[in-house]
Design a protein around this motif. Structure first.
Motif, short mmCIF file in Angstrom:
data_model
loop_
_atom_site.label_atom_id
_atom_site.label_comp_id
_atom_site.label_asym_id
_atom_site.label_seq_id
_atom_site.Cartn_x
_atom_site.Cartn_y
_atom_site.Cartn_z
N GLU A 1 0.85 -1.20 0.00
CA GLU A 1 0.00 0.00 0.00
C GLU A 1 0.88 1.24 0.00
O GLU A 1 1.46 1.61 1.00
N LEU A 2 0.96 1.85 -1.17
CA LEU A 2 1.84 3.01 -1.32
C LEU A 2 1.18 3.97 -2.30
O LEU A 2 0.98 3.64 -3.47
N SER A 3 0.80 5.13 -1.80
CA SER A 3 0.21 6.15 -2.67
C SER A 3 0.34 7.47 -1.92
O SER A 3 0.96 7.53 -0.86
N ARG A 4 -0.29 8.51 -2.45
CA ARG A 4 -0.25 9.79 -1.74
C ARG A 4 -0.96 9.70 -0.40
O ARG A 4 -0.73 10.50 0.49
N HIS B 1 -1.30 6.48 1.22
CA HIS B 1 -0.93 5.23 1.87
C HIS B 1 0.58 5.13 2.05
O HIS B 1 1.33 5.49 1.14
#
Lengths: 313, 190
Positions: free
Chosen positions: A93-96, A98
């Motif tokens: 989970e990697l985003s702006r 996460h």
């Protein structure tokens, strides 16, 4: 010299985080909710199909995706109302919005109704962010407004056909619940402005919340999410207490994981034992603390509110 | 060609979609707390230039596109094709009208352009950001008028027509921004 060593959050943001943590602890102290600590490193993990746990190479331990199971064991042991501020870990989970490692605020209220818990979440958010106006809308209500379909009745095929008419989607093997998620993330959430509690979810998304049958025959999951300007902040449940039902849902998750070719996860036997002993009727909620800090500081990227996000390790 | 999973998506990645090479412009992940994750991806079709948004279920994969940008010197055109040369290998490439498209009006011999190759053939041509070109046709200059702010059309040696200040004369060389088509300044002779 490279500047990669520098933190993502500036000093003012670090100070703001410290103050929000203090305010949160004070909020619960005033309400006589006990602060607890439970292990980050666990012998079993969540069975949810859409959660991917970090595990040790030998498979013996997992990093927690939330402190839910351990806190429920405390509740079953008679802890009364409890809260925890802790790190949680979700792989991939990697985003702006996460980061794979993030800070969660989770609390449980024995004897509270879901409505009472929503009001308490609103009070906390008012304390932390100064927001005083909240609206309360059912999932069916917001879904019908932004999508034009009944989320409890529409079939997977109907949701898909409608989606393919409006959006360019490359996806295979999505079920009804996944199509609902697509609509929520693409149409509903971006449309929600201000502070909105969305409650009574489609039954397939019950996770560990109670399912209730409604007049007219539809079944709803007694849970809510709080959105602040379209960003999901908190996720609350009227907690499922029935041990047999819990075991059945865990088994359904395991079957679905197998169907999707995901790593198998054994249901947590100690959580099941705690439920068999008896979980008091309670409501619980998890709140993404870093996102609250994003809203408090106006930062658009979670990297700016963490000392060191994944990209700075 | 390799295939790429959504977790490898980043801007600038070239992928094949619906049989056409495309570039990823933006990639945003959306995921409800315990729900299905999706990648909302803004893409540009490198053949048509069309930009649009496609949603991928996270975990889906797509085939990579054999697309690369290369600096090349523009040589000449023979009416059908425009010829470019790799200044390192001296290898020549011919680009058709579809590939050169609007860039044709800025192409001056010996200028260094970026040629985008797809499976080894020119797919598109990007002229230098600034080019210096001679005015071949314009109304006579209004002497001394450097302040009125008026402008007139001027046709350049490569075929482009740009708006220039009134004082400029036929035969003068000017600098133009090819991205906007705007006049930047006069290039002093000699």
């Amino acid at each position: 010299m490279s500047t990669d060593w520098k933190p993502g959050a500036d000093v003012a943001t670090l100070r703001r985080r410290a103050r929000l943590l203090q305010q949160t602890r004070l909020f619960f102290a005033e309400r006589d909710v006990l602060e607890v600590e439970t292990p980050c490193l666990l012998r079993s993990t969540a069975t949810d199909v859409h959660l991917e746990s970090f595990s040790l190479p030998d498979g013996s331990h997992f990093l927690q995706t939330s402190p839910e199971f351990a806190m429920k064991r405390l509740l079953a042991a008679g802890s009364g109302a409890i809260f925890q501020l802790c790190k949680c870990f979700r792989s991939g989970e990697l985003s702006r919005r996460h980061n794979p490692e993030f800070t969660m605020l989770e609390w449980y209220r024995p004897g509270f109704s879901l409505d009472a818990l929503m009001r308490e979440v609103a009070e906390l958010v008012q304390r932390l962010l100064g927001i005083s106006s909240f609206s309360y809308r059912s999932y069916a209500d917001v879904f019908e407004e932004y999508v034009g379909l009944d989320p409890h009745q529409a079939s997977a095929e109907e949701l898909e056909r409608h989606a393919r008419g409006e959006l360019d989607v490359q996806a295979s093997g999505l079920n009804r619940s996944d199509w609902l998620d697509l609509w929520m993330s693409h149409r509903v959430e971006p449309g929600l402005s201000g502070a909105v509690f969305v409650y009574d979810f489609p039954w397939e998304q019950a996770s560990l919340s109670r399912i209730e049958r409604r007049p007219g025959g539809s079944r709803v999951a007694r849970r809510f999410e709080l959105f602040l300007d379209g960003m999901e902040i908190a996720n609350g449940y009227d907690e499922l207490c029935d041990a047999g039902e819990l075991e059945q849902r865990a088994q359904n998750d395991c079957d679905e994981r197998q169907r999707r070719g995901l790593p198998p996860v054994a249901p947590d036997s100690k959580l099941l034992d705690a439920h068999r002993h008896g979980l008091p009727a309670c409501c619980g909620v998890a709140l993404g603390f870093d996102r609250v800090l994003m809203l408090a500081t106006g930062c658009e990227d979670i990297d700016q509110v963490l000392a060191f996000s994944r990209n700075r390790l | 060609m390799a295939s790429y999973s959504t977790s490898e998506f980043r801007s600038g990645l070239k992928v094949m979609l619906d049989g056409d090479p495309c570039t990823i412009v933006e990639n945003e992940i959306v995921k409800p707390g315990k729900g299905q994750a999706f990648n909302r991806v803004k893409l540009r079709n490198l053949k048509t230039g069309r930009t649009w948004e496609r949603t991928f279920k996270s975990g889906e994969s797509v085939e990579g596109a054999d697309v690369m940008d290369q600096d090349m010197e523009y040589l000449y055109n023979d009416g059908d094709f425009w010829y470019f040369m790799d200044p390192v290998t001296y290898e020549q490439h011919q680009a058709d009208k579809a590939a050169v498209a609007d860039a044709a009006q800025w192409l001056k011999e010996q200028n260094l352009c970026v040629v985008t190759l797809y499976n080894g053939s020119p797919l598109s041509v990007t002229p230098p950001n600034f080019v210096e070109l001679e005015i071949v046709e314009t109304d006579p200059g209004v002497r001394g008028d450097t302040a009125s702010g008026g402008s007139k059309p001027a046709r350049l040696a490569t075929g482009a027509t740009v708006k220039v200040p009134l004082f400029l004369e036929q035969g003068e060389v000017i600098k133009v921004d090819t991205r906007s088509g705007d006049y930047v300044g006069r290039v002093k002779a000699g």
